[in-house]
Write a protein that holds these residues in place. Structure first.
Motif, PDB file in Angstrom:
ATOM      1  N   GLN A   1      -1.443   1.784  -9.683  1.00 26.40           N
ATOM      2  CA  GLN A   1      -2.928   1.750  -8.938  1.00 26.40           C
ATOM      3  C   GLN A   1      -3.463   0.233  -8.815  1.00 26.40           C
ATOM      4  O   GLN A   1      -3.658  -0.002 -10.163  1.00 26.40           O
ATOM      5  CB  GLN A   1      -3.859   2.861  -9.260  1.00 26.40           C
ATOM      6  CG  GLN A   1      -3.402   4.357  -9.079  1.00 26.40           C
ATOM      7  CD  GLN A   1      -3.147   4.583  -7.513  1.00 26.40           C
ATOM      8  OE1 GLN A   1      -3.922   4.136  -6.549  1.00 26.40           O
ATOM      9  NE2 GLN A   1      -2.174   5.096  -7.313  1.00 26.40           N
ATOM     10  N   MET A   2      -3.212  -0.456  -7.812  1.00 26.42           N
ATOM     11  CA  MET A   2      -3.860  -1.763  -7.717  1.00 26.42           C
ATOM     12  C   MET A   2      -4.135  -2.298  -6.456  1.00 26.42           C
ATOM     13  O   MET A   2      -4.068  -1.264  -5.488  1.00 26.42           O
ATOM     14  CB  MET A   2      -2.644  -2.732  -8.415  1.00 26.42           C
ATOM     15  CG  MET A   2      -1.580  -2.574  -7.381  1.00 26.42           C
ATOM     16  SD  MET A   2      -0.140  -3.641  -7.917  1.00 26.42           S
ATOM     17  CE  MET A   2       0.215  -2.832  -9.767  1.00 26.42           C
ATOM     18  N   ASP A   3      -5.040  -3.133  -6.119  1.00 23.69           N
ATOM     19  CA  ASP A   3      -5.371  -3.640  -4.798  1.00 23.69           C
ATOM     20  C   ASP A   3      -4.182  -4.518  -4.076  1.00 23.69           C
ATOM     21  O   ASP A   3      -3.486  -5.163  -4.501  1.00 23.69           O
ATOM     22  CB  ASP A   3      -6.421  -4.921  -5.125  1.00 23.69           C
ATOM     23  CG  ASP A   3      -7.024  -5.128  -3.827  1.00 23.69           C
ATOM     24  OD1 ASP A   3      -6.546  -6.193  -2.993  1.00 23.69           O
ATOM     25  OD2 ASP A   3      -8.185  -4.666  -3.212  1.00 23.69           O
TER      26      ASP A   3
ATOM     27  N   ALA B   1       0.737  -1.090  -0.072  1.00 24.74           N
ATOM     28  CA  ALA B   1       0.026   0.034   0.051  1.00 24.74           C
ATOM     29  C   ALA B   1       0.799   1.153   0.071  1.00 24.74           C
ATOM     30  O   ALA B   1       0.600   2.226  -0.769  1.00 24.74           O
ATOM     31  CB  ALA B   1      -0.982  -0.085   1.251  1.00 24.74           C
TER      32      ALA B   1
ATOM     33  N   ARG C   1      -4.090  -5.841  -1.161  1.00 24.95           N
ATOM     34  CA  ARG C   1      -4.246  -7.209  -0.863  1.00 24.95           C
ATOM     35  C   ARG C   1      -3.974  -8.103  -1.832  1.00 24.95           C
ATOM     36  O   ARG C   1      -3.192  -9.287  -1.623  1.00 24.95           O
ATOM     37  CB  ARG C   1      -5.547  -7.536  -0.024  1.00 24.95           C
ATOM     38  CG  ARG C   1      -5.686  -6.376   1.084  1.00 24.95           C
ATOM     39  CD  ARG C   1      -7.049  -6.882   1.871  1.00 24.95           C
ATOM     40  NE  ARG C   1      -6.603  -8.065   2.457  1.00 24.95           N
ATOM     41  CZ  ARG C   1      -6.261  -8.162   4.030  1.00 24.95           C
ATOM     42  NH1 ARG C   1      -5.673  -6.842   4.449  1.00 24.95           N
ATOM     43  NH2 ARG C   1      -6.047  -9.084   4.628  1.00 24.95           N
ATOM     44  N   HIS C   2      -4.647  -8.064  -2.990  1.00 28.28           N
ATOM     45  CA  HIS C   2      -4.581  -8.963  -4.102  1.00 28.28           C
ATOM     46  C   HIS C   2      -3.258  -9.074  -4.676  1.00 28.28           C
ATOM     47  O   HIS C   2      -2.567 -10.098  -4.679  1.00 28.28           O
ATOM     48  CB  HIS C   2      -5.253  -8.437  -5.081  1.00 28.28           C
ATOM     49  CG  HIS C   2      -5.427  -9.415  -6.304  1.00 28.28           C
ATOM     50  ND1 HIS C   2      -5.400  -9.031  -7.746  1.00 28.28           N
ATOM     51  CD2 HIS C   2      -5.691 -10.810  -6.481  1.00 28.28           C
ATOM     52  CE1 HIS C   2      -5.570 -10.151  -8.377  1.00 28.28           C
ATOM     53  NE2 HIS C   2      -5.649 -11.185  -7.611  1.00 28.28           N
ATOM     54  N   THR C   3      -2.093  -7.905  -4.615  1.00 28.84           N
ATOM     55  CA  THR C   3      -1.058  -7.658  -5.032  1.00 28.84           C
ATOM     56  C   THR C   3      -0.143  -8.402  -4.009  1.00 28.84           C
ATOM     57  O   THR C   3       0.821  -9.401  -4.463  1.00 28.84           O
ATOM     58  CB  THR C   3      -0.637  -6.476  -5.202  1.00 28.84           C
ATOM     59  OG1 THR C   3      -1.285  -5.757  -6.161  1.00 28.84           O
ATOM     60  CG2 THR C   3       0.847  -6.200  -5.784  1.00 28.84           C
TER      61      THR C   3
END
Length: 211
Positions: free
Chosen positions: A150-152, A140, A154-156
């Protein structure tokens, strides 16, 4: 794990086995038979693990936490206080792989034996949650700093963990012996894998003609 939630440590496991406080604990420790057969293990496999090496929290603290001479903080401390989130995330990946190579028995107990979620639905314990949440926080921060697109977060983090864990498990199993024959070669592979991940995660400029 259920053992952490119930306070079942290596010192107390005999007491819990003799007088389990719940049906789930009775099954986990083998007092109630039957579950081990599903995994090709003795019914008291979890009891034996906890008795000899401790529950998840005990293993984590002894191997990676504050009680360990090779704690993950060593990798972080080597970076210095001004290290970027990306550099810290890389240090976490390297520490994970190095821990597995230097402590393969602990690694297998922590990640390869059947999880007690098979026996009992539970919220992750603090030690189980802590490492992953630390990774999420670093990702984050890297996103906020513009190191990642810009990405999630938790998913990353989950994708990154999956790649490092998958390579580590393959290495420990001996299935990569012909390609990666020694620890140093494995560490180089981990570095290459992390760099490949970073390449895909970097911000895209959106310029015309970009693939």
């Amino acid at each position: 794990w259920l053992a952490d939630q119930e306070g079942i440590t290596s010192e107390k496991v005999d007491e819990f086995k003799a007088n389990p406080p719940s049906p789930e604990v009775a099954v986990m420790l083998g007092t109630t038979p039957g579950v081990g057969k599903r995994f090709g293990l003795p019914d008291d496999w979890a009891y034996n693990v906890i008795k000899h090496v401790g529950n998840y929290a005990e293993i984590f603290e002894r191997s990676l936490g504050q009680e360990s001479p090779d704690q993950m903080d060593r990798e972080m401390s080597a970076l210095g206080e001004t290290a970027t989130a990306l550099a810290q995330y890389g240090a976490m990946g390297r520490a994970y792989a190095r821990f597995a190579v230097e402590n393969p028995a602990y690694f297998r107990v922590m990640f390869e034996l059947p999880a007690t979620t098979e026996l009992h639905s539970h919220e992750p314990c603090d030690s189980e949650r802590g490492g992953f949440e630390s990774g999420v926080a670093l990702v984050a921060r890297a996103i906020e700093a513009g190191e990642f697109g810009q990405m999630d977060a938790r998913h990353t983090t989950l994708m990154g963990w999956g790649v490092i864990h998958g390579l580590t498990t393959l290495y420990l199993s001996g299935r990569m012996r012909d390609q990666v024959g020694d620890p140093e070669s494995f560490y180089e592979l981990i570095e290459s894998a992390m760099q490949s991940l970073y390449t895909g995660w970097r911000p895209q400029c959106g310029c015309k003609g970009d693939a």
